[in-house]
Design an enzyme around this catalytic site. Structure first.
Site, PDB file in Angstrom:
ATOM      1  N   ILE A   1       0.835  -1.205   0.000  1.00  0.00           N
ATOM      2  CA  ILE A   1       0.000   0.000   0.000  1.00  0.00           C
ATOM      3  C   ILE A   1       0.867   1.250   0.000  1.00  0.00           C
ATOM      4  O   ILE A   1       0.359   2.358  -0.081  1.00  0.00           O
ATOM      5  CB  ILE A   1      -0.968  -0.001   1.208  1.00  0.00           C
ATOM      6  CG1 ILE A   1      -0.208  -0.113   2.538  1.00  0.00           C
ATOM      7  CG2 ILE A   1      -1.967  -1.153   1.070  1.00  0.00           C
ATOM      8  CD1 ILE A   1      -1.103   0.032   3.775  1.00  0.00           C
ATOM      9  N   ASP A   2       2.191   1.065   0.090  1.00  0.00           N
ATOM     10  CA  ASP A   2       3.082   2.234   0.057  1.00  0.00           C
ATOM     11  C   ASP A   2       3.272   2.717  -1.381  1.00  0.00           C
ATOM     12  O   ASP A   2       2.811   2.082  -2.333  1.00  0.00           O
ATOM     13  CB  ASP A   2       4.434   1.913   0.734  1.00  0.00           C
ATOM     14  CG  ASP A   2       5.237   0.853  -0.020  1.00  0.00           C
ATOM     15  OD1 ASP A   2       5.471   1.027  -1.241  1.00  0.00           O
ATOM     16  OD2 ASP A   2       5.655  -0.149   0.607  1.00  0.00           O
TER      17      ASP A   2
ATOM     18  N   HIS B   1      -3.978  -4.185  -3.181  1.00  0.00           N
ATOM     19  CA  HIS B   1      -4.585  -4.034  -1.851  1.00  0.00           C
ATOM     20  C   HIS B   1      -4.814  -2.575  -1.470  1.00  0.00           C
ATOM     21  O   HIS B   1      -4.946  -2.262  -0.288  1.00  0.00           O
ATOM     22  CB  HIS B   1      -3.712  -4.738  -0.796  1.00  0.00           C
ATOM     23  CG  HIS B   1      -3.689  -6.227  -0.981  1.00  0.00           C
ATOM     24  ND1 HIS B   1      -2.781  -7.058  -0.359  1.00  0.00           N
ATOM     25  CD2 HIS B   1      -4.473  -7.048  -1.738  1.00  0.00           C
ATOM     26  CE1 HIS B   1      -3.010  -8.308  -0.719  1.00  0.00           C
ATOM     27  NE2 HIS B   1      -4.021  -8.330  -1.563  1.00  0.00           N
TER      28      HIS B   1
ATOM     29  N   SER C   1       5.268 -13.557   0.290  1.00  0.00           N
ATOM     30  CA  SER C   1       5.138 -14.958   0.698  1.00  0.00           C
ATOM     31  C   SER C   1       4.046 -15.655  -0.109  1.00  0.00           C
ATOM     32  O   SER C   1       3.883 -16.869  -0.001  1.00  0.00           O
ATOM     33  CB  SER C   1       4.793 -15.026   2.192  1.00  0.00           C
ATOM     34  OG  SER C   1       3.575 -14.352   2.434  1.00  0.00           O
TER      35      SER C   1
ATOM     36  N   ALA D   1      16.096  -8.400  -1.725  1.00  0.00           N
ATOM     37  CA  ALA D   1      15.795  -7.751  -3.007  1.00  0.00           C
ATOM     38  C   ALA D   1      16.782  -6.625  -3.313  1.00  0.00           C
ATOM     39  O   ALA D   1      17.258  -6.497  -4.446  1.00  0.00           O
ATOM     40  CB  ALA D   1      14.366  -7.220  -2.980  1.00  0.00           C
TER      41      ALA D   1
HETATM   42  N1  APR Z   1      13.943  -8.946   0.044  1.00  0.00           N
HETATM   43  C1  APR Z   1      13.099  -9.838  -0.526  1.00  0.00           C
HETATM   44  N2  APR Z   1      12.183 -10.526   0.184  1.00  0.00           N
HETATM   45  C2  APR Z   1      12.114 -10.298   1.509  1.00  0.00           C
HETATM   46  C3  APR Z   1      12.966  -9.379   2.164  1.00  0.00           C
HETATM   47  C4  APR Z   1      13.922  -8.683   1.369  1.00  0.00           C
HETATM   48  N3  APR Z   1      14.761  -7.798   1.897  1.00  0.00           N
HETATM   49  N4  APR Z   1      12.640  -9.355   3.481  1.00  0.00           N
HETATM   50  C5  APR Z   1      11.642 -10.247   3.642  1.00  0.00           C
HETATM   51  N5  APR Z   1      11.322 -10.795   2.460  1.00  0.00           N
HETATM   52  C6  APR Z   1      10.281 -11.774   2.136  1.00  0.00           C
HETATM   53  C7  APR Z   1       9.921 -12.705   3.287  1.00  0.00           C
HETATM   54  O1  APR Z   1      10.789 -13.835   3.308  1.00  0.00           O
HETATM   55  C8  APR Z   1       8.481 -13.085   2.947  1.00  0.00           C
HETATM   56  O2  APR Z   1       8.430 -14.256   2.135  1.00  0.00           O
HETATM   57  O3  APR Z   1       9.107 -11.071   1.845  1.00  0.00           O
HETATM   58  C9  APR Z   1       7.991 -11.894   2.104  1.00  0.00           C
HETATM   59  C10 APR Z   1       6.985 -11.032   2.809  1.00  0.00           C
HETATM   60  O4  APR Z   1       5.818 -11.772   2.979  1.00  0.00           O
HETATM   61  P1  APR Z   1       4.568 -11.176   3.750  1.00  0.00           P
HETATM   62  O5  APR Z   1       5.019 -10.490   4.986  1.00  0.00           O
HETATM   63  O6  APR Z   1       3.576 -12.297   3.841  1.00  0.00           O
HETATM   64  O7  APR Z   1       4.051 -10.022   2.798  1.00  0.00           O
HETATM   65  P2  APR Z   1       3.105 -10.084   1.541  1.00  0.00           P
HETATM   66  O8  APR Z   1       3.288 -11.369   0.785  1.00  0.00           O
HETATM   67  O9  APR Z   1       3.281  -8.813   0.824  1.00  0.00           O
HETATM   68  O10 APR Z   1       1.692 -10.113   2.250  1.00  0.00           O
HETATM   69  C11 APR Z   1       0.552  -9.982   1.481  1.00  0.00           C
HETATM   70  O11 APR Z   1      -0.736  -9.683   3.504  1.00  0.00           O
HETATM   71  O12 APR Z   1      -0.030  -8.327   5.230  1.00  0.00           O
HETATM   72  C12 APR Z   1      -1.048  -8.568   4.340  1.00  0.00           C
HETATM   73  O13 APR Z   1      -2.469  -7.271   2.979  1.00  0.00           O
HETATM   74  C13 APR Z   1      -1.167  -7.378   3.472  1.00  0.00           C
HETATM   75  O14 APR Z   1      -0.494  -6.971   1.223  1.00  0.00           O
HETATM   76  C14 APR Z   1      -0.208  -7.722   2.364  1.00  0.00           C
HETATM   77  C15 APR Z   1      -0.502  -9.205   2.188  1.00  0.00           C
END
Ligand code: APR
Length: 242
Positions: free
Chosen positions: A94-95, A110, A178, A217
């Protein structure tokens, strides 16, 4: 006149991990709490119904936090892919860090923290600029404004467009998500079977056939982008050496 390479379409599916190195906590890396709140208390229609002031305060704080951070090397590298390819970023974030990093086509599955919308008519969406949302802030039809966010349990209105976009992909890059939240999770496999996928995530599990770059990343995206711009997208065998 565009070259063949320029016309190829890279679709980027991004999530919280791409903004982690900018200083925004991911959701699932923090014990299931989002900035010390249970998701049910701040990011569901039920939470809004029960305590709208808490929900507004929560998102006002998130907005404040996002204003104070900068796009990182991953956001900027993704933007520079546009020098050579058509690029669409489909983000769950959302950023606004993809936009500030320079990406020109960003679809926010989202919602967007810097927008508000009417609780009466969801078509009434407003740019917040430097403002936040407070109880008593009304839309043009006189109802309370809420964050322009897709909460858990709500439909994802952009999903059909996102699905259509992935159908035209020549390459999919999944970064920092994730892929546990539906329907966003379906997009990684929605592209035609022959389309290659690259997954950038230090904790990625090998659950779909893809090239896995298990790095942060910000660390690996610049060299990945350099590789794609130099070699194109048809031979990804050199990615192992990145
Ligand atoms: N570079 C790449 N990946 C990373 C890094 C990094 N520096 N740091 C963490 N990660 C990975 C983690 O290993 C994890 O698999 O990013 C992923 C983040 O997963 P989530 O926290 O589940 O985030 P996201 O998949 O965006 O969640 C989806 O869930 O929180 C709700 O609605 C919200 O949009 C969000 C949705």
């Amino acid at each position: 006149m565009k070259t063949e390479m320029e016309r190829q379409h890279i679709v980027v599916l991004s999530g919280a991990g791409v903004s982690a190195e900018s200083g925004i906590n991911t959701f699932r890396d923090s014990d299931g709490l989002w900035e010390n709140h249970r998701v049910e208390d701040v990011a569901t229609p039920g939470a809004w119904h029960k305590d709208p002031e808490l929900v507004l305060r929560f998102y006002n704080e998130r907005r404040q936090q996002i204003r104070g951070v900068e796009p990182n090397a991953a956001h900027k590298a993704l933007a520079s892919l546009e020098d050579h390819f058509k690029v669409t970023v489909i983000t769950q974030n959302i950023d606004d860090l993809h936009e500030r990093g320079g990406s020109s086509e960003v679809l926010h599955l989202h919602g967007e923290i810097f927008k508000a919308r009417s609780t009466l008519d969801e078509r009434l969406v407003y740019d917040l600029g430097r403002n936040d949302i407070y109880p008593g802030d009304l839309c043009d039809k006189g109802s309370q404004l809420r964050p322009h966010i897709v909460w858990f349990g709500e439909d994802v209105p952009c999903y059909p467009i996102a699905h259509e976009i992935t159908q035209t992909a020549d390459l999919i890059i999944v970064v920092g998500t994730s892929l546990q939240v539906q329907p966003a999770s379906f997009l990684a496999s929605a592209a035609p079977y022959h389309v290659a996928r690259i997954v950038v995530d230090p904790k990625a599990e090998a659950d779909v056939p893809a090239f896995y770059l298990r790095e942060k990343a910000g660390a690996v995206m610049p060299s990945l982008v350099e590789y794609l711009c130099e070699k194109g997208i048809s031979d990804l065998s050199g990615l192992e050496k990145l």
